[in-house]
Design an enzyme around this catalytic site. Sequence first.
Site, PDB file in Angstrom:
ATOM      1  N   LYS A  76       0.852  -1.196   0.000  1.00  0.00           N
ATOM      2  CA  LYS A  76       0.000   0.000   0.000  1.00  0.00           C
ATOM      3  C   LYS A  76       0.885   1.242   0.000  1.00  0.00           C
ATOM      4  CE  LYS A  76      -3.899   1.783   2.778  1.00  0.00           C
ATOM      5  NZ  LYS A  76      -4.685   1.561   4.013  1.00  0.00           N
ATOM      6  N   SER A 151      -9.480   1.235   3.020  1.00  0.00           N
ATOM      7  CA  SER A 151      -8.669   2.092   2.184  1.00  0.00           C
ATOM      8  C   SER A 151      -7.566   1.338   1.437  1.00  0.00           C
ATOM      9  CB  SER A 151      -8.038   3.190   3.035  1.00  0.00           C
ATOM     10  OG  SER A 151      -7.160   2.635   4.011  1.00  0.00           O
ATOM     11  N   SER A 175      -9.526  -1.260   7.279  1.00  0.00           N
ATOM     12  CA  SER A 175      -8.984  -0.991   5.939  1.00  0.00           C
ATOM     13  C   SER A 175      -8.206  -2.140   5.328  1.00  0.00           C
ATOM     14  CB  SER A 175      -8.088   0.261   5.971  1.00  0.00           C
ATOM     15  OG  SER A 175      -8.868   1.417   6.077  1.00  0.00           O
TER      16      SER A 175
END
Lengths: 470, 64
Positions: A76, A151, A175
């Site tokens: 990420k 996310s 997330s």
Amino acid sequence: MDLSGSELARLIAAKAVSPLEVVTGYLDRIDRLDPQLHAYITVCREEALAGAREAERAVLRGESLGPLHGLPLAVKDQFDTAGVLTTCGSTILEGYVPTTDATAVARAKEAGAILLGKLNMTEFAAGMGDRYKYSGAAKNPWNLERSPGASSSGSGIAIAASLCSIALGEDTGGSIRGPAALNGITGLRPTWGRVSRHGMFPFSWSLDAGGPMTRTVEDAALVLGVIAGHDPKDPQTSRLPTPDYLHGLKDGLEGVRVGLLREFMDPSDADGEVLAAVRAAASQMGELGADVGEASLPMLEELGTAPAIISESDGAAAHRQWLNDRPEEYGANIRRRLLAASLLPSQVVHKAARMRALFRREWLKLFERFDVLISPTSPSVAGRIEYVEGVTGRAEAERRFGGGKSATFPAAWAGSPAMSLPCGFSSDDMPIGLQVMASHFREDLVLRVGRHYQESTTWHAMRPELGFLG
Amino acid sequence: MSDLTFQEVAALAKASGVVVSEDDLEEVTHRLNVTITGVEEFSHPDLDSVNPLPFRPLEEVDDS
């Protein structure tokens, strides 16, 4: 491309597969599919090929190999990566190239992983509503009109679409687990303090936890064993020794006490197909020898906006300067959310903090009766991709921000581990996620239950059909 | 507690050194009111006696 990371690592170590072939194969697949899926913000093509060549030489030289040797890793874009653009999904960090790796990334590389690239995410890891700032809208590979969740959107997509072998995500209130559920993969949020946060851009200091997003539970155990452990650069990391998570997978489920959490099994809050899949998973665990019963924590119905008060006031403090100096660079939703949190009275924040302490106490009592708790990860499968332009009245604000019950927040709030893994599909062919939760530092139990469930089912082996993309 | 008005939120922002534009003020006000009232009703006999620590002390974890 369909092998799990663990299977691939074994084949690489046995010289049956070349790391260079593996990395080249993933890069080709990214070239074909990612222009539509938008999982990546940055692809580290040349660095990955150079790393693969070196990994291949090490295999041929018969060197001692790390547990992730030759595995293509994507992370990420919230994690610092030395020499590689790191945006955290925001234009505010456009051009930011760290000189060092986040500890979790450094440990994965030391174990032999090859960094394939940086993955798409919602702005500053702050949930849904605003448009993605890079690469275009991230899309769910099971249906390109559906959301991949937030996310850690790109991490969920990249694993589901086989655009990397293993991935890292970050979970503040869900997330990792949300995108894992919506994309049909495995995602583990470790105990707060189990994995270093050094070099991971913060949203909420007291909630953020980095963890693996993978195809299988075995892969999650493999990656967690590498990235977990005390880090002097993050004083909040625990000094407890890191267990051998892979070894712990071998124990069976005989006598393991599994509690189906009643508050998240209410048909008025969750889709019938989701509830049926989770009940079937509970039955399957019973077949495997677990002692399955019903668990309940009525306080879950009473928390209101307290979880949001904690996470958003932490986030507002982290963003205070940029909110004042560069407000136009934030999406309207995240900006207004953080501005409102900036103005919360201290008495309100203090009450929410006391509520969290009370909640944690009650949450831990549940684990005197149960070894693990299970629930749906999400009350529904992935919905259509939506952007929200703002609210126009008090009633709409109440509906959207009034504190709806989230199945991913309890473990985050208590700081305890939780994992999502696939447990079925809806009638419109979208994946359903099962959440397994345990007490602090009992990732071994979460992984053990998940592994044995996965060994007896095939949901985790399902892959989206993406041939039409190229 | 009654809802804060737009004017009160603007004054609160100014006093706090937080810049809230006119465009953002309405939604910020609604969000703030919803968030504050969202914990008003919660009560528990131990609420005032529990320490608001986010996590168990590590030494307690070591004993478990």
